[in-house]
Motif scaffolding. Structure first.
Motif, PDB file in Angstrom:
ATOM      1  N   LEU A   1       0.822  -1.213   0.000  1.00  0.00           N
ATOM      2  CA  LEU A   1       0.000   0.000   0.000  1.00  0.00           C
ATOM      3  C   LEU A   1       0.855   1.261   0.000  1.00  0.00           C
ATOM      4  O   LEU A   1       0.607   2.189  -0.757  1.00  0.00           O
ATOM      5  CB  LEU A   1      -0.908   0.018   1.228  1.00  0.00           C
ATOM      6  CG  LEU A   1      -2.164  -0.828   1.140  1.00  0.00           C
ATOM      7  CD1 LEU A   1      -2.953  -0.700   2.425  1.00  0.00           C
ATOM      8  CD2 LEU A   1      -3.010  -0.387  -0.040  1.00  0.00           C
ATOM      9  N   PHE A   2       1.884   1.278   0.872  1.00  0.00           N
ATOM     10  CA  PHE A   2       2.567   2.552   1.104  1.00  0.00           C
ATOM     11  C   PHE A   2       3.964   2.640   0.501  1.00  0.00           C
ATOM     12  O   PHE A   2       4.404   3.710   0.137  1.00  0.00           O
ATOM     13  CB  PHE A   2       2.671   2.821   2.610  1.00  0.00           C
ATOM     14  CG  PHE A   2       1.354   2.925   3.278  1.00  0.00           C
ATOM     15  CD1 PHE A   2       0.410   3.829   2.830  1.00  0.00           C
ATOM     16  CD2 PHE A   2       1.029   2.115   4.347  1.00  0.00           C
ATOM     17  CE1 PHE A   2      -0.824   3.925   3.429  1.00  0.00           C
ATOM     18  CE2 PHE A   2      -0.204   2.204   4.965  1.00  0.00           C
ATOM     19  CZ  PHE A   2      -1.132   3.107   4.499  1.00  0.00           C
ATOM     20  N   PHE A   3       4.689   1.539   0.492  1.00  0.00           N
ATOM     21  CA  PHE A   3       6.111   1.647   0.145  1.00  0.00           C
ATOM     22  C   PHE A   3       6.437   0.840  -1.095  1.00  0.00           C
ATOM     23  O   PHE A   3       7.360   0.051  -1.100  1.00  0.00           O
ATOM     24  CB  PHE A   3       6.982   1.168   1.312  1.00  0.00           C
ATOM     25  CG  PHE A   3       6.640   1.798   2.615  1.00  0.00           C
ATOM     26  CD1 PHE A   3       6.843   3.142   2.809  1.00  0.00           C
ATOM     27  CD2 PHE A   3       6.113   1.046   3.637  1.00  0.00           C
ATOM     28  CE1 PHE A   3       6.531   3.726   4.010  1.00  0.00           C
ATOM     29  CE2 PHE A   3       5.799   1.631   4.842  1.00  0.00           C
ATOM     30  CZ  PHE A   3       6.004   2.977   5.025  1.00  0.00           C
TER      31      PHE A   3
ATOM     32  N   ASP B   1       7.796   1.484  -3.837  1.00  0.00           N
ATOM     33  CA  ASP B   1       9.087   1.680  -4.501  1.00  0.00           C
ATOM     34  C   ASP B   1      10.239   1.108  -3.707  1.00  0.00           C
ATOM     35  O   ASP B   1      11.329   0.952  -4.216  1.00  0.00           O
ATOM     36  CB  ASP B   1       9.333   3.175  -4.724  1.00  0.00           C
ATOM     37  CG  ASP B   1       8.267   3.759  -5.595  1.00  0.00           C
ATOM     38  OD1 ASP B   1       8.060   3.221  -6.681  1.00  0.00           O
ATOM     39  OD2 ASP B   1       7.604   4.731  -5.176  1.00  0.00           O
ATOM     40  N   LYS B   2      10.002   0.847  -2.425  1.00  0.00           N
ATOM     41  CA  LYS B   2      11.086   0.308  -1.595  1.00  0.00           C
ATOM     42  C   LYS B   2      10.598  -0.967  -0.940  1.00  0.00           C
ATOM     43  O   LYS B   2      10.897  -1.235   0.228  1.00  0.00           O
ATOM     44  CB  LYS B   2      11.465   1.335  -0.514  1.00  0.00           C
ATOM     45  CG  LYS B   2      12.332   2.441  -1.030  1.00  0.00           C
ATOM     46  CD  LYS B   2      13.723   2.201  -0.568  1.00  0.00           C
ATOM     47  CE  LYS B   2      14.653   3.293  -0.975  1.00  0.00           C
ATOM     48  NZ  LYS B   2      16.012   2.931  -0.611  1.00  0.00           N
TER      49      LYS B   2
ATOM     50  N   ALA C   1      13.200  -3.498   0.600  1.00  0.00           N
ATOM     51  CA  ALA C   1      13.866  -2.976   1.789  1.00  0.00           C
ATOM     52  C   ALA C   1      12.919  -3.033   2.982  1.00  0.00           C
ATOM     53  O   ALA C   1      13.268  -3.510   4.069  1.00  0.00           O
ATOM     54  CB  ALA C   1      14.319  -1.539   1.555  1.00  0.00           C
ATOM     55  N   TRP C   2      11.690  -2.590   2.782  1.00  0.00           N
ATOM     56  CA  TRP C   2      10.683  -2.575   3.848  1.00  0.00           C
ATOM     57  C   TRP C   2      10.453  -3.978   4.374  1.00  0.00           C
ATOM     58  O   TRP C   2      10.483  -4.226   5.579  1.00  0.00           O
ATOM     59  CB  TRP C   2       9.403  -1.966   3.299  1.00  0.00           C
ATOM     60  CG  TRP C   2       8.172  -2.242   4.070  1.00  0.00           C
ATOM     61  CD1 TRP C   2       7.183  -3.112   3.732  1.00  0.00           C
ATOM     62  CD2 TRP C   2       7.770  -1.655   5.318  1.00  0.00           C
ATOM     63  NE1 TRP C   2       6.199  -3.094   4.676  1.00  0.00           N
ATOM     64  CE2 TRP C   2       6.532  -2.214   5.654  1.00  0.00           C
ATOM     65  CE3 TRP C   2       8.349  -0.716   6.171  1.00  0.00           C
ATOM     66  CZ2 TRP C   2       5.852  -1.868   6.814  1.00  0.00           C
ATOM     67  CZ3 TRP C   2       7.672  -0.382   7.327  1.00  0.00           C
ATOM     68  CH2 TRP C   2       6.444  -0.944   7.639  1.00  0.00           C
TER      69      TRP C   2
ATOM     70  N   VAL D   1      13.589  -5.532   6.254  1.00  0.00           N
ATOM     71  CA  VAL D   1      13.804  -4.976   7.600  1.00  0.00           C
ATOM     72  C   VAL D   1      12.674  -5.391   8.534  1.00  0.00           C
ATOM     73  O   VAL D   1      12.901  -5.843   9.657  1.00  0.00           O
ATOM     74  CB  VAL D   1      13.922  -3.436   7.534  1.00  0.00           C
ATOM     75  CG1 VAL D   1      13.964  -2.859   8.928  1.00  0.00           C
ATOM     76  CG2 VAL D   1      15.166  -3.043   6.789  1.00  0.00           C
TER      77      VAL D   1
ATOM     78  N   TRP E   1      18.812  -3.186  -0.487  1.00  0.00           N
ATOM     79  CA  TRP E   1      18.406  -1.887   0.028  1.00  0.00           C
ATOM     80  C   TRP E   1      18.633  -0.787  -1.002  1.00  0.00           C
ATOM     81  O   TRP E   1      17.814   0.089  -1.197  1.00  0.00           O
ATOM     82  CB  TRP E   1      19.188  -1.588   1.309  1.00  0.00           C
ATOM     83  CG  TRP E   1      18.847  -0.274   1.874  1.00  0.00           C
ATOM     84  CD1 TRP E   1      17.787   0.007   2.669  1.00  0.00           C
ATOM     85  CD2 TRP E   1      19.540   0.952   1.677  1.00  0.00           C
ATOM     86  NE1 TRP E   1      17.785   1.333   2.981  1.00  0.00           N
ATOM     87  CE2 TRP E   1      18.838   1.935   2.378  1.00  0.00           C
ATOM     88  CE3 TRP E   1      20.680   1.306   0.966  1.00  0.00           C
ATOM     89  CZ2 TRP E   1      19.249   3.251   2.402  1.00  0.00           C
ATOM     90  CZ3 TRP E   1      21.083   2.607   0.983  1.00  0.00           C
ATOM     91  CH2 TRP E   1      20.370   3.572   1.699  1.00  0.00           C
ATOM     92  N   ALA E   2      19.782  -0.857  -1.689  1.00  0.00           N
ATOM     93  CA  ALA E   2      20.135   0.251  -2.572  1.00  0.00           C
ATOM     94  C   ALA E   2      19.295   0.257  -3.848  1.00  0.00           C
ATOM     95  O   ALA E   2      18.894   1.314  -4.308  1.00  0.00           O
ATOM     96  CB  ALA E   2      21.608   0.189  -2.919  1.00  0.00           C
ATOM     97  N   ASP E   3      19.045  -0.929  -4.415  1.00  0.00           N
ATOM     98  CA  ASP E   3      18.426  -0.944  -5.734  1.00  0.00           C
ATOM     99  C   ASP E   3      17.031  -1.534  -5.754  1.00  0.00           C
ATOM    100  O   ASP E   3      16.434  -1.615  -6.817  1.00  0.00           O
ATOM    101  CB  ASP E   3      19.296  -1.738  -6.700  1.00  0.00           C
ATOM    102  CG  ASP E   3      20.633  -1.083  -6.876  1.00  0.00           C
ATOM    103  OD1 ASP E   3      20.652   0.131  -6.991  1.00  0.00           O
ATOM    104  OD2 ASP E   3      21.645  -1.791  -6.869  1.00  0.00           O
ATOM    105  N   ASN E   4      16.524  -1.975  -4.610  1.00  0.00           N
ATOM    106  CA  ASN E   4      15.232  -2.650  -4.570  1.00  0.00           C
ATOM    107  C   ASN E   4      15.256  -3.839  -5.517  1.00  0.00           C
ATOM    108  O   ASN E   4      14.403  -4.001  -6.378  1.00  0.00           O
ATOM    109  CB  ASN E   4      14.113  -1.675  -4.952  1.00  0.00           C
ATOM    110  CG  ASN E   4      12.776  -2.201  -4.542  1.00  0.00           C
ATOM    111  OD1 ASN E   4      12.663  -2.911  -3.557  1.00  0.00           O
ATOM    112  ND2 ASN E   4      11.747  -1.876  -5.299  1.00  0.00           N
TER     113      ASN E   4
ATOM    114  N   VAL F   1      21.280  -5.647  -8.754  1.00  0.00           N
ATOM    115  CA  VAL F   1      21.922  -5.093  -9.948  1.00  0.00           C
ATOM    116  C   VAL F   1      23.294  -5.738 -10.015  1.00  0.00           C
ATOM    117  O   VAL F   1      24.108  -5.545  -9.122  1.00  0.00           O
ATOM    118  CB  VAL F   1      22.034  -3.568  -9.833  1.00  0.00           C
ATOM    119  CG1 VAL F   1      22.835  -3.019 -10.989  1.00  0.00           C
ATOM    120  CG2 VAL F   1      20.664  -2.948  -9.803  1.00  0.00           C
TER     121      VAL F   1
END
Lengths: 288, 220
Positions: B24-26, B28-29, B32-33, B36, B173-176, B179
């Motif tokens: 719902l909220f994150f 793009d990440k 990472a979400w 964690v 974390w850096a690129d979701n 890479v």
């Protein structure tokens, strides 16, 4: 009221809200607000020298992430120049700037957190549901300075007995290893003694009591309510795509003023409180 | 709350909720979400399990002494990057004081040393990885105690495994996502640091366990 006066629960929720938004919302607006908010608050909390040292460290981290990102990712449509036949693109550079911004904002907010959240507050948060964990944390944090002192004592002892530490790395390493092993034995002995004395004093037989004076006052409730309101507003906007950014292949940033304002206020709350308190103090002094 | 209901609660309710919130909220990440969030939940679950156990005061004191030692070790060997006694101390705790102590020492080492070195989104991951190293050492305790080569191999695997997992996490974390060039760069760095890590293991594991065995023999 400043941030360090509030009830631990409300300040913990405040930090959690700011950190979650900073870490996981992908939007330049939020990163900028967060960095600025953390910088202002750190400026108020720390001495000038400490602040500038931290600032230098943060800028170095930021630049390192920003410059190295385009070396790894070659997506994007506007190449700036080529390295070994691979494009160094503007989009990747800006993505790196944002990534570094989020990283340094998180580091700075944690600095603020460790300034505001002292050992007593940690104990309050962990102590209720997880008393053993709280005990381990406090005992460990008590042990570390003692270990430092003991380490120095063993060093001095070695120096007196004629085993000098030379400057070469290998020698230094060998000496440190020896001292560290000695430290291990002495610490464990004292730990066992601590454990035995805890047992002799009846650890775990009675109900645990706490010695702190945190009361959830009206102000804490208001602060908590405002935080949750601002945070959920920012989250809802970010969920509906009003606060987001696309970097690849083309940059497209959509940041509406209202959600950005919400988050900016959330980040600026500690600074506003600090300024208000110091103004009040000045005013009172003037009266005297 | 019993242990079973709590773990059911985590797996059946909290982790799905976390996924929904992420979607719902994150978006793009998301990775990472999720990484964690799930790590935090796992650590919290283990801590609550630890609270439910009967644990003697001496064991608590020893856990905190070992944690303090490895935190201090991370500080006093800071002049040599890659050379840290932390993993060795966590393995030793797991070996000699049981898997629970191993996990707690590992997790607390990460948490408390990051008070000095800087907290961040990496803290829960370090906690989990070091904790699991200690737990594994506790599970294999009999074999590790019996033969020195097994101990050295375990140390040689678990140290680089720690940095490998942390590097994989920083990629996510850096690129979701992954890479390839970034992963490659991390691996190159890993092999450069490996030498230091391996030497530190050999030194610490051997020296401390030797000390230990001599002391045990003396006390008998």
């Amino acid at each position: 009221m400043r941030l360090s006066v509030f009830h631990p629960v409300s300040s913990l929720i405040y930090f959690a809200a700011v950190l979650i938004a900073t870490m996981f919302c992908f939007s330049p607006a939020i990163q900028i607000c967060s960095v600025v908010g953390a910088l202002l608050e750190l400026f108020m909390l720390e001495s000038k020298r400490e602040f500038f040292r931290n600032l230098r460290f943060t800028v170095v981290v930021w630049l390192a992430v920003a410059v190295t990102n385009p070396l790894f990712s070659h997506k994007g449509v506007t190449p700036l120049f080529f390295i070994n036949g691979r494009a160094f693109t503007l989009e990747a550079l800006l993505y790196g700037v944002m990534l570094g911004g989020s990283l340094s904002a998180v580091i700075m907010w944690f600095k603020v957190f460790s300034k505001v959240f002292d050992r007593e507050r940690l104990l309050y948060i962990f102590g209720r549901k997880t008393p053993k964990l709280a005990l381990i944390i406090t005992m460990t944090r008590g042990f570390v300075p003692k270990l430092k002192a003991q380490y120095r004592r063993i060093c001095d002892g070695r120096k007196c007995s004629g085993t000098y530490m030379s400057e070469s790395r290998i020698e230094r390493l060998k000496a440190s290893c020896g001292i560290f092993t000695a430290l291990c034995s002495s610490t464990l002995e004292s730990a066992v003694q601590t454990g035995m004395s805890m047992k002799a004093r009846g650890f775990g037989t009675g109900k645990r009591s706490f010695a702190h004076s945190f009361k959830f006052r009206f102000g804490d409730g208001v602060f908590l309510f405002v935080c949750i309101l601002l945070f959920s507003a920012a989250m809802i906007y970010s969920g509906t795509g009003k606060l987001r950014a696309d970097f690849y292949p083309r940059i497209a940033v959509s940041s509406e003023p209202l959600p950005m304002l919400c988050f900016a206020v959330l980040c600026a709350i500690p600074f506003i409180l600090e300024v208000k308190e110091s103004l009040k103090w000045k005013f009172c002094l003037a009266k005297i | 709350m019993s242990k079973k209901t709590f773990s059911n609660l985590i797996f059946l309710l909290l982790i799905p909720l976390l996924c929904v919130a992420g979607l719902l909220f994150f978006r793009d990440k998301l990775y990472a979400w999720l990484s964690v969030g799930i790590t935090v939940l796992c650590c919290a679950g283990y801590f609550l399990h630890f609270e439910g156990k009967e644990i003697k005061s001496a064991q608590l004191a020893i856990i905190s002494a070992m944690t303090a030692l490895s935190v201090f070790g991370r500080m006093c060997f800071a002049f040599l990057p890659g050379f840290k006694p932390c993993t060795a101390l966590v393995i030793i705790t797991g070996m000699y004081f049981g898997r629970e102590s191993g996990f707690m020492t590992g997790a607390m080492t990460a948490l408390i040393s990051n008070f000095y070195f800087g907290q961040g989104a990496w803290t829960p991951f370090q906690m989990l990885v070091w904790g699991l190293t200690g737990y594994a050492a506790g599970m294999l305790a009999e074999r590790l105690k019996k033969s020195r080569p097994t101990l050295l191999i375990f140390g040689a695997v678990s140290g680089p495994a720690f940095s490998l997992i942390m590097d994989l996490w920083s990629c996510i974390w850096a690129d979701n996502g992954f890479v390839p060039p970034r992963c490659r760069k991390f691996f190159v760095r890993l092999y450069r640091n490996d030498a230091g890590i391996l030497v530190s293991f050999k030194e610490f594991l051997c020296k401390i366990t030797e000390n230990w065995q001599v002391r045990r023999a003396q006390s008998r």
